[in-house]
Scaffold this motif. Structure first.
Motif, PDB file in Angstrom:
ATOM      1  N   GLN A   5       4.952 -15.880  -6.288  1.00 47.29           N
ATOM      2  CA  GLN A   5       4.634 -17.125  -6.986  1.00 47.29           C
ATOM      3  C   GLN A   5       3.447 -16.933  -7.924  1.00 47.29           C
ATOM      4  O   GLN A   5       3.441 -17.444  -9.054  1.00 47.29           O
ATOM      5  N   ARG A  12       9.988 -24.277  -3.923  1.00 45.65           N
ATOM      6  CA  ARG A  12      10.773 -25.131  -3.024  1.00 45.65           C
ATOM      7  C   ARG A  12      11.259 -24.355  -1.801  1.00 45.65           C
ATOM      8  O   ARG A  12      11.301 -24.890  -0.689  1.00 45.65           O
ATOM      9  N   SER A  13      11.610 -23.103  -2.016  1.00 42.99           N
ATOM     10  CA  SER A  13      12.176 -22.306  -0.925  1.00 42.99           C
ATOM     11  C   SER A  13      11.141 -21.954   0.134  1.00 42.99           C
ATOM     12  O   SER A  13      11.497 -21.687   1.288  1.00 42.99           O
ATOM     13  N   SER A  14       9.854 -21.935  -0.256  1.00 40.04           N
ATOM     14  CA  SER A  14       8.817 -21.472   0.665  1.00 40.04           C
ATOM     15  C   SER A  14       8.110 -22.602   1.392  1.00 40.04           C
ATOM     16  O   SER A  14       7.187 -22.352   2.170  1.00 40.04           O
ATOM     17  N   SER A  15       8.520 -23.853   1.141  1.00 35.46           N
ATOM     18  CA  SER A  15       7.819 -24.970   1.765  1.00 35.46           C
ATOM     19  C   SER A  15       8.806 -26.071   2.160  1.00 35.46           C
ATOM     20  O   SER A  15       9.751 -26.366   1.428  1.00 35.46           O
ATOM     21  N   HIS A  16       8.529 -26.667   3.315  1.00 37.32           N
ATOM     22  CA  HIS A  16       9.333 -27.801   3.764  1.00 37.32           C
ATOM     23  C   HIS A  16       8.732 -29.124   3.277  1.00 37.32           C
ATOM     24  O   HIS A  16       9.339 -30.182   3.439  1.00 37.32           O
ATOM     25  N   THR A  35       2.367 -17.356  -2.701  1.00 34.90           N
ATOM     26  CA  THR A  35       2.747 -15.990  -2.360  1.00 34.90           C
ATOM     27  C   THR A  35       2.470 -15.078  -3.552  1.00 34.90           C
ATOM     28  O   THR A  35       2.212 -15.548  -4.675  1.00 34.90           O
ATOM     29  N   ASP A  47      13.767 -32.799  -9.124  1.00 35.13           N
ATOM     30  CA  ASP A  47      15.125 -32.265  -9.215  1.00 35.13           C
ATOM     31  C   ASP A  47      15.572 -31.976 -10.644  1.00 35.13           C
ATOM     32  O   ASP A  47      16.645 -31.402 -10.854  1.00 35.13           O
ATOM     33  N   GLU A  51      12.020 -21.997 -14.133  1.00 43.90           N
ATOM     34  CA  GLU A  51      13.115 -22.261 -13.187  1.00 43.90           C
ATOM     35  C   GLU A  51      12.972 -21.399 -11.936  1.00 43.90           C
ATOM     36  O   GLU A  51      13.155 -21.885 -10.803  1.00 43.90           O
ATOM     37  N   LYS A  52      12.624 -20.141 -12.121  1.00 44.51           N
ATOM     38  CA  LYS A  52      12.461 -19.242 -10.966  1.00 44.51           C
ATOM     39  C   LYS A  52      11.271 -19.670 -10.117  1.00 44.51           C
ATOM     40  O   LYS A  52      11.326 -19.641  -8.881  1.00 44.51           O
ATOM     41  N   PHE A 109      12.175 -22.808  -8.053  1.00 45.32           N
ATOM     42  CA  PHE A 109      13.038 -22.421  -6.932  1.00 45.32           C
ATOM     43  C   PHE A 109      12.223 -21.737  -5.831  1.00 45.32           C
ATOM     44  O   PHE A 109      12.398 -22.012  -4.637  1.00 45.32           O
ATOM     45  N   CYS A 110      11.336 -20.871  -6.246  1.00 49.47           N
ATOM     46  CA  CYS A 110      10.525 -20.113  -5.296  1.00 49.47           C
ATOM     47  C   CYS A 110       9.588 -21.036  -4.520  1.00 49.47           C
ATOM     48  O   CYS A 110       9.414 -20.885  -3.302  1.00 49.47           O
TER      49      CYS A 110
END
Length: 389
Positions: A218, A287-291, A215, A265, A280-281, A284-285
């Motif tokens: 990202q 991980r949040s945008s992909s399954h 994105t 993790d 870190e950001k 997080f970004c």
């Protein structure tokens, strides 16, 4: 063999060796040198490609250049040419690039490739950002066994070209006087002795394999994480200090992403707190945008490409491919014939679009037949595919 001595033998038919990855052409060049079909030293290379391929394996000992087994293991698609310069085989490179490739400024650049006295690794004296951001600079005083190379960067822009390019930096396509001066020089230099012609099919149409992976947020985080402030290029001390810091930065990031790949993790600790916060950001970004599990190795490779120019990305239309093919034919017809032709498909990693590569290759072979008449096509990538199937 003296640098002005011509090879003792000529092929009955002009070989056109086609491989998949670009570094895979190096063993064929070595073989042609060994059989004296190519000169041992002082060769020119005419290189048609969307990418310069002029980096170096940053951690490879310079001595590997003379150990073929270790050299072939160390090379990759972006760094196969300059080891041939250090070996003395090539001293002049004509990089003919399409209109969308902005990695180096157009014109003539001379610099040295040599072994760093301190590290034993290959380094260059060129201060272009393309080399600096990879940690490859060293002053000539720190090099031994250095070889000089002259690089000509020429943009091939067909008449009537209207393509739109994705780039953070405009390509200087020069003017007709620059183009004519280059062609006149090449006609003279390349007629003096046989030369090597190398063509990547992504010259005609190319993708940035990371183009749709991230994105905008990202991408901005990656640019921040891998970012740098360029030094004063006229100050050797500043250049040397920047190079050391850049190598440390890239090595720390490589280690961090390797650790993330092993244990997603646990976010590694960075030396710089600002960079730690960005990492870190970013994690997080992502991980949040992909399954799906994040491929942190791919993320690191993408970050390494984010300097002051994007990777070239231009999927050409059939009309544009023909325009570029016709321009190449026109140029090659004005040059003396090469001694050897190497071709890279570059489709397995999608630099040359997989849905276009076969048509581009067929068109290229047809063009080479028209220009050189008697050629021998060797599709060696098919052998590699058969061996791995």
């Amino acid at each position: 063999m003296a640098s002005d001595e011509k090879p003792a033998r000529r092929f009955k038919r002009l070989p056109v060796v086609i491989e998949e990855d670009h570094n895979e052409v190096v063993p064929h060049i070595h073989r042609a040198i060994a059989t004296r079909h190519l000169a041992l030293s002082g060769m020119s290379l005419v290189h048609l490609d969307s990418h310069p391929d002029l980096l170096l394996p940053v951690n490879m000992p310079a001595d590997y250049v003379f150990n073929k087994e270790m050299l072939y293991r160390s090379l990759s698609i972006e760094n196969w040419i300059l080891p041939l310069v250090f070996a003395g085989h090539i001293n002049r490179i004509y990089w003919l690039r399409p209109p969308w490739a902005p990695q180096l400024p157009e014109g003539e650049i001379s610099f040295y490739v040599g072994m760093c006295r301190k590290s034993g690794k290959l380094r260059v004296t060129c201060t272009e950002t393309y080399f600096l951001t990879e940690g490859l600079f060293a002053p000539q005083s720190q090099l031994i066994n250095e070889k000089e190379v002259t690089l000509y960067v020429i943009t091939i822009k067909p008449d009537g070209w209207t393509g739109k390019m994705k780039s953070t930096k405009p390509v200087n396509v020069g003017d007709n006087s620059i183009h004519l001066n280059w062609l006149k020089d090449a006609q003279e230099k390349l007629s003096e002795r046989p030369f090597l012609l190398d063509i990547d099919l992504d010259f005609f149409s190319t993708k940035d394999p990371f183009y749709d992976e991230f994105t905008s947020e990202q991408t901005a985080l990656l640019r921040d994480l891998f970012g740098y402030t360029l030094p004063n290029k006229k100050n050797v001390g500043d250049l040397t200090e920047f190079t050391a810091a850049r190598i440390d930065q890239l090595q720390e990031l490589e280690k961090a992403f390797e650790q993330l790949q092993e244990n997603p993790d646990l976010i590694p600790q960075m030396k710089d707190q600002k960079r730690q916060a960005v990492l870190e950001k970013l994690v997080f970004c992502l991980r949040s945008s992909s399954h799906q599990p994040v491929d942190f190795g791919m993320v690191y490779q993408a970050g390494c490409t984010m300097d002051d120019t994007d990777l070239p990305h231009h999927v050409s239309s059939p009309v544009q491919i023909k325009q570029l093919m016709d321009s190449c034919a026109d140029i090659l017809q004005q040059l003396s014939p090469p001694s050897f032709i190497t071709v890279a498909r570059s489709s397995s990693d999608d630099y040359c679009p997989q849905d276009q590569v076969e048509a581009i290759q067929a068109s290229l072979i047809s063009m080479l037949l028209d220009v050189y008449k008697d050629i021998e096509i060797k599709k060696l990538y098919e052998v590699s595919l058969a061996e791995h199937s």
